[in-house]
Design a protein around this motif. Structure first.
Motif, PDB file in Angstrom:
ATOM      1  N   MET A 145       0.844  -1.187   0.000  1.00 48.06           N
ATOM      2  CA  MET A 145       0.000   0.000   0.000  1.00 48.06           C
ATOM      3  C   MET A 145       0.886   1.246   0.000  1.00 48.06           C
ATOM      4  SD  MET A 145      -2.702   1.135   2.915  1.00 48.06           S
ATOM      5  CE  MET A 145      -3.409   2.737   2.890  1.00 48.06           C
ATOM      6  N   LYS A 146       0.517   2.205  -0.790  1.00 43.53           N
ATOM      7  CA  LYS A 146       1.207   3.489  -0.811  1.00 43.53           C
ATOM      8  C   LYS A 146       0.200   4.546  -0.371  1.00 43.53           C
ATOM      9  CE  LYS A 146       4.761   3.816  -3.905  1.00 43.53           C
ATOM     10  NZ  LYS A 146       5.302   4.213  -5.179  1.00 43.53           N
ATOM     11  N   PRO A 147       0.187   4.883   0.920  1.00 44.40           N
ATOM     12  CA  PRO A 147      -0.798   5.854   1.390  1.00 44.40           C
ATOM     13  C   PRO A 147      -0.619   7.205   0.694  1.00 44.40           C
ATOM     14  CG  PRO A 147       0.763   5.291   3.136  1.00 44.40           C
ATOM     15  CD  PRO A 147       1.082   4.436   1.966  1.00 44.40           C
ATOM     16  N   ASN A 148      -1.697   7.712   0.147  1.00 44.33           N
ATOM     17  CA  ASN A 148      -1.674   8.995  -0.578  1.00 44.33           C
ATOM     18  C   ASN A 148      -0.604   9.001  -1.662  1.00 44.33           C
ATOM     19  OD1 ASN A 148      -3.790  10.235   1.061  1.00 44.33           O
ATOM     20  ND2 ASN A 148      -2.265  10.130   2.689  1.00 44.33           N
ATOM     21  N   ARG A 149      -0.373   7.815  -2.247  1.00 45.15           N
ATOM     22  CA  ARG A 149       0.610   7.626  -3.329  1.00 45.15           C
ATOM     23  C   ARG A 149       2.032   7.969  -2.908  1.00 45.15           C
ATOM     24  NH1 ARG A 149      -2.496  10.695  -7.799  1.00 45.15           N
ATOM     25  NH2 ARG A 149      -4.277  10.764  -6.438  1.00 45.15           N
ATOM     26  N   LYS A 150       2.340   7.767  -1.635  1.00 46.37           N
ATOM     27  CA  LYS A 150       3.684   8.039  -1.102  1.00 46.37           C
ATOM     28  C   LYS A 150       4.290   6.737  -0.605  1.00 46.37           C
ATOM     29  CE  LYS A 150       3.568  12.464  -1.583  1.00 46.37           C
ATOM     30  NZ  LYS A 150       4.475  13.076  -2.541  1.00 46.37           N
ATOM     31  N   ASP A 151       5.624   6.600  -0.741  1.00 51.42           N
ATOM     32  CA  ASP A 151       6.265   5.425  -0.173  1.00 51.42           C
ATOM     33  C   ASP A 151       6.060   5.451   1.350  1.00 51.42           C
ATOM     34  OD1 ASP A 151       9.568   6.303   0.635  1.00 51.42           O
ATOM     35  OD2 ASP A 151       8.227   7.691  -0.385  1.00 51.42           O
ATOM     36  N   CYS A 152       6.007   4.271   1.939  1.00 51.22           N
ATOM     37  CA  CYS A 152       5.684   4.152   3.359  1.00 51.22           C
ATOM     38  C   CYS A 152       6.739   3.283   4.028  1.00 51.22           C
ATOM     39  CB  CYS A 152       4.286   3.549   3.504  1.00 51.22           C
ATOM     40  SG  CYS A 152       3.674   3.548   5.180  1.00 51.22           S
ATOM     41  N   ARG A 153       7.551   3.914   4.843  1.00 52.59           N
ATOM     42  CA  ARG A 153       8.661   3.206   5.505  1.00 52.59           C
ATOM     43  C   ARG A 153       8.334   3.076   6.991  1.00 52.59           C
ATOM     44  NH1 ARG A 153      13.446   3.589   1.901  1.00 52.59           N
ATOM     45  NH2 ARG A 153      12.606   4.311  -0.080  1.00 52.59           N
ATOM     46  N   ASP A 154       9.275   3.340   7.885  1.00 45.24           N
ATOM     47  CA  ASP A 154       8.991   3.209   9.322  1.00 45.24           C
ATOM     48  C   ASP A 154       7.698   3.938   9.649  1.00 45.24           C
ATOM     49  OD1 ASP A 154      11.404   1.937   9.472  1.00 45.24           O
ATOM     50  OD2 ASP A 154      12.200   3.168  11.082  1.00 45.24           O
ATOM     51  N   MET A 155       6.865   3.290  10.460  1.00 46.72           N
ATOM     52  CA  MET A 155       5.542   3.871  10.707  1.00 46.72           C
ATOM     53  C   MET A 155       5.033   3.525  12.090  1.00 46.72           C
ATOM     54  SD  MET A 155       3.168   1.237   8.573  1.00 46.72           S
ATOM     55  CE  MET A 155       4.315   0.843   7.285  1.00 46.72           C
ATOM     56  N   THR A 156       3.991   4.241  12.483  1.00 46.49           N
ATOM     57  CA  THR A 156       3.238   3.944  13.688  1.00 46.49           C
ATOM     58  C   THR A 156       1.802   4.381  13.462  1.00 46.49           C
ATOM     59  OG1 THR A 156       3.285   4.081  16.114  1.00 46.49           O
ATOM     60  CG2 THR A 156       3.588   6.156  14.908  1.00 46.49           C
ATOM     61  N   LEU A 157       0.935   3.967  14.367  1.00 50.70           N
ATOM     62  CA  LEU A 157      -0.461   4.397  14.358  1.00 50.70           C
ATOM     63  C   LEU A 157      -0.724   5.223  15.598  1.00 50.70           C
ATOM     64  CD1 LEU A 157      -2.179   1.063  13.274  1.00 50.70           C
ATOM     65  CD2 LEU A 157      -1.796   3.089  11.866  1.00 50.70           C
ATOM     66  N   PHE A 158      -1.636   6.165  15.472  1.00 50.06           N
ATOM     67  CA  PHE A 158      -2.031   7.022  16.589  1.00 50.06           C
ATOM     68  C   PHE A 158      -3.535   7.145  16.555  1.00 50.06           C
ATOM     69  CE2 PHE A 158      -2.817  11.400  18.233  1.00 50.06           C
ATOM     70  CZ  PHE A 158      -2.371  11.200  19.524  1.00 50.06           C
ATOM     71  N   GLU A 159      -4.167   7.039  17.715  1.00 49.44           N
ATOM     72  CA  GLU A 159      -5.620   7.154  17.815  1.00 49.44           C
ATOM     73  C   GLU A 159      -5.957   8.239  18.810  1.00 49.44           C
ATOM     74  OE1 GLU A 159      -9.456   6.767  19.546  1.00 49.44           O
ATOM     75  OE2 GLU A 159      -7.712   6.067  20.628  1.00 49.44           O
ATOM     76  N   GLU A 160      -6.930   9.069  18.426  1.00 50.08           N
ATOM     77  CA  GLU A 160      -7.400  10.137  19.315  1.00 50.08           C
ATOM     78  C   GLU A 160      -8.887  10.345  19.062  1.00 50.08           C
ATOM     79  OE1 GLU A 160      -5.859  14.433  20.734  1.00 50.08           O
ATOM     80  OE2 GLU A 160      -5.990  14.187  18.567  1.00 50.08           O
ATOM     81  N   ASN A 161      -9.659  10.247  20.125  1.00 51.23           N
ATOM     82  CA  ASN A 161     -11.114  10.456  20.052  1.00 51.23           C
ATOM     83  C   ASN A 161     -11.771   9.598  18.967  1.00 51.23           C
ATOM     84  OD1 ASN A 161     -10.906  12.435  22.100  1.00 51.23           O
ATOM     85  ND2 ASN A 161     -10.394  13.978  20.555  1.00 51.23           N
ATOM     86  N   GLY A 162     -11.346   8.350  18.859  1.00 49.93           N
ATOM     87  CA  GLY A 162     -11.948   7.428  17.903  1.00 49.93           C
ATOM     88  C   GLY A 162     -11.472   7.582  16.470  1.00 49.93           C
ATOM     89  N   LYS A 163     -10.575   8.517  16.213  1.00 51.79           N
ATOM     90  CA  LYS A 163     -10.037   8.753  14.869  1.00 51.79           C
ATOM     91  C   LYS A 163      -8.615   8.199  14.815  1.00 51.79           C
ATOM     92  CE  LYS A 163     -11.394  10.717  11.117  1.00 51.79           C
ATOM     93  NZ  LYS A 163     -12.101   9.816  10.255  1.00 51.79           N
ATOM     94  N   GLY A 164      -8.275   7.538  13.716  1.00 55.92           N
ATOM     95  CA  GLY A 164      -6.953   6.950  13.569  1.00 55.92           C
ATOM     96  C   GLY A 164      -6.082   7.704  12.584  1.00 55.92           C
ATOM     97  N   TYR A 165      -4.785   7.632  12.816  1.00 59.51           N
ATOM     98  CA  TYR A 165      -3.804   8.312  11.969  1.00 59.51           C
ATOM     99  C   TYR A 165      -2.607   7.395  11.742  1.00 59.51           C
ATOM    100  CZ  TYR A 165      -6.600  12.216  13.508  1.00 59.51           C
ATOM    101  OH  TYR A 165      -7.671  13.036  13.781  1.00 59.51           O
ATOM    102  N   LEU A 166      -2.088   7.425  10.526  1.00 56.34           N
ATOM    103  CA  LEU A 166      -0.866   6.730  10.162  1.00 56.34           C
ATOM    104  C   LEU A 166       0.239   7.772  10.099  1.00 56.34           C
ATOM    105  CD1 LEU A 166       0.730   4.259   8.990  1.00 56.34           C
ATOM    106  CD2 LEU A 166      -0.027   5.055   6.731  1.00 56.34           C
ATOM    107  N   ILE A 167       1.302   7.563  10.848  1.00 56.69           N
ATOM    108  CA  ILE A 167       2.468   8.454  10.800  1.00 56.69           C
ATOM    109  C   ILE A 167       3.606   7.624  10.215  1.00 56.69           C
ATOM    110  CG2 ILE A 167       4.106   9.836  12.124  1.00 56.69           C
ATOM    111  CD1 ILE A 167       0.699   9.127  13.539  1.00 56.69           C
TER     112      ILE A 167
END
Length: 167
Positions: free
Chosen positions: A1-23
């Protein structure tokens, strides 16, 4: 998967108020991206931003404290440990400012001979996970868990052999 058509290397997930984010590191580890996830957390929504542009940071570990988002990152040095740096910003989707190495204690300049991987909370206290890779024998790799102290807008991660208090 290429999130937003960008290469994706070291990553983590973050959740706040039921919303998720990929960093994740992208642009060949030059820049970190924060991408909002869809409600089912299975894809990106299309809303994203760049932080730490051209700073060559990886291994993001993010948390929120005192109304700031803090991200602890590693420099890009392959398997060789290096000094962690942290950034902070008052808004998740606004520019973040690199501050300094939050680590204190033996081997603090090499992030305790490891690389950050995740921040979690236990009983109201924050902890920083550090992975210790052994490239020639990955089975011997392991983790350290270290307490994070937040003092207003600054953070410190101190070495300890016993991060959890006994009840």
């Amino acid at each position: 998967m290429k999130p937003n058509r960008k290469d994706c290397r070291d990553m983590t997930l973050f959740e706040e108020n039921g919303k998720g984010y990929l960093i994740h590191s992208s642009d060949f580890n030059k820049t970190l991206y924060i991408s909002e996830l869809t409600d089912d957390f299975l894809d990106v929504s299309g809303l994203y931003t760049k932080i730490l542009v051209d700073q060559e940071r990886e291994a993001p570990a993010i948390f929120k404290a005192n109304n700031y988002y803090f991200t602890i990152t590693s420099g890009c040095s392959g398997w060789s440990p290096n000094a962690a740096l942290y950034s902070r910003t008052p808004h998740l989707f606004s520019p973040a400012k690199l501050i300094d190495n939050p680590c204190e204690g033996p081997n603090y300049r090499s992030t305790f001979n490891g690389q950050g991987t995740f921040v979690f909370e236990d009983k109201g206290e924050l902890f920083f996970m550090v992975d210790h890779w052994v490239p020639k024998n990955l089975r011997d790799s392991g983790y350290s868990i270290l307490p994070i102290k937040v003092n207003n807008r600054e953070i410190t991660v101190s070495w300890t052999e016993t991060p959890f208090s006994r009840d």
